[in-house]
Enzyme design. Sequence first.
Site, PDB file in Angstrom:
ATOM      1  CE  LYS A 190      -7.431   1.616   2.144  1.00 62.31           C
ATOM      2  NZ  LYS A 190      -7.728   2.848   2.864  1.00 62.31           N
ATOM      3  CB  SER A 237      -7.241   5.473   6.300  1.00 60.51           C
ATOM      4  OG  SER A 237      -7.527   5.238   4.951  1.00 60.51           O
ATOM      5  NE  ARG A 264      -8.435  10.801   6.742  1.00 56.17           N
ATOM      6  CZ  ARG A 264      -7.610   9.898   6.186  1.00 56.17           C
ATOM      7  NH1 ARG A 264      -8.056   8.746   5.755  1.00 56.17           N
ATOM      8  NH2 ARG A 264      -6.336  10.157   6.073  1.00 56.17           N
ATOM      9  CG  ASP A 268     -10.691   3.512   4.745  1.00 60.59           C
ATOM     10  OD1 ASP A 268     -10.249   4.510   5.347  1.00 60.59           O
ATOM     11  OD2 ASP A 268     -10.281   3.159   3.636  1.00 60.59           O
ATOM     12  CG  HIS A 323      -2.126   0.848   1.064  1.00 56.60           C
ATOM     13  ND1 HIS A 323      -3.295   0.376   0.488  1.00 56.60           N
ATOM     14  CD2 HIS A 323      -2.363   2.143   1.368  1.00 56.60           C
ATOM     15  CE1 HIS A 323      -4.187   1.345   0.472  1.00 56.60           C
ATOM     16  NE2 HIS A 323      -3.651   2.440   1.000  1.00 56.60           N
TER      17      HIS A 323
HETATM   18  N1  URA Z   1      -4.119   5.784   1.603  1.00 53.97           N
HETATM   19  C1  URA Z   1      -5.158   5.358   2.357  1.00 53.97           C
HETATM   20  O1  URA Z   1      -5.675   4.262   2.143  1.00 53.97           O
HETATM   21  N2  URA Z   1      -5.607   6.153   3.324  1.00 53.97           N
HETATM   22  C2  URA Z   1      -5.068   7.346   3.607  1.00 53.97           C
HETATM   23  O2  URA Z   1      -5.515   7.997   4.521  1.00 53.97           O
HETATM   24  C3  URA Z   1      -3.981   7.792   2.820  1.00 53.97           C
HETATM   25  C4  URA Z   1      -3.519   6.986   1.820  1.00 53.97           C
END
Ligand code: URA
Length: 435
Positions: A188, A184, A169, A162, A83
């Site tokens: 996930k 966040s 956000r 999320d 990620h």
């Molecule tokens: N990627 C995400 O999944 N969440 C964030 O807050 C920033 C980047």
Amino acid sequence: MNFLPLIEAKRDGRALTPAQLQEVITAYVAGKIPDYQISAFLMAVFFRGLDSAETRALTLAMRDSGEVLKFPRNDPRPVVDKHSTGGVGDKVSLPLAPLLACLGFRVPMISGRGLGITGGTLDKLESIPGLTTQLGPDRLVGQTQSIGVAMGGQTANMIPADKLLYALRDVTATVPSIPLITASILSKKLAEGLDALIMDVKFGPAAFMPTRDQARNLAWSIVSLAIECGVMTRALLVDMSAPHGRAAGNWLEVKESVQCLEGHGPADLQTLVIECAASLLVQTDKSPGMIEARQTALDCLASGAPRRKWDQLLVAQGADLDAFRAKIQQDHTAPVVLECVSGEDGFIHQCDARIIGEIVRDLGGGRMTKTSVIQPDVGVDALAKPGEEVRRGAVLGRIHAVTMEQAETAGARLKTAFAFAPRPLPARPLIVDEL
Ligand code: URA
């Protein structure tokens, strides 16, 4: 629920209990707290922060707001993912996911949409004709088991907290907060049931963490919580002062990702893809060290198998392969293309990723409000890269726009992204540190 006392507590810098944070998430997902109150809460968190116990509690409450993926344990393929904290031209996930599947991993990648000026994997994937990212838990697991990879987003029954908070956000200027980003991302990733995770943590003017030290703090927050939760995690700190690759914009980045899978993508993109893959090979003991692991990943990419896996992935997610192939053959799919040329000779020493990100967003490639509709084909490509020598009249980039007026405005802006020097300056390292 009377949410006001909790907003007041956070506004005044008091810590919330795990039970209170759980209550907030449950009530918000159930539609019992209006967006304006959650927005105030997010802003209070932005200024006051969350301590590590609060961050953990928020993360787990968000993870448990929906179903958590369960993979068969009698399968030798480790479940892994990567990620990014968000960048401009950051398309690493697209070529990396099929590469990882070909390296013998299971990759149930749950990504996000564009945030601020940074692009999002879901928006990029949805520029492919017919492709869906709304997979749901059973389909995500089933597809990952059968072809090794699935790429989806949060849904109403998978990390719905999320899905809602991410969009809010984005339009309330509350993204660049270490605890909110940690919660966040890890909500996930923990919902995926991973064995290992590699984080690509960006810093620079186009990233949510402007300095390397702040990025290190973010990386530490994510890595330590993920490890505490049983996921073997590492992080790369990556310079985001110039866009990755030569393209920024949803469809244009898909095209460049396919070039990477075909072995003729930009060098910086390939470096990041290979480093992430190699790290996961080492993290899961599939490789004894980074040198062997890099070679394994490079050989796999060169074999063409990840490119074929990409097509398999597209078909599995409903894409129209003929339409995709026809689209990728076209030089451009936006109505207008405008070349932006250099007015001087010199060596490029800066291509400001923040300006490029703003151009793409303003062309319609990103969102200004929760209901903004994305223009998938707009953006910038053929970008000149730092270190390159250009002559007056050379192309610095091409604007892909919906109207000529928008293209001209963007073209004027694009020129301001570049700075020139009479001599080449030392190249800035892309990956500056690891955790
Ligand atoms: N990627 C995400 O999944 N969440 C964030 O807050 C920033 C980047």
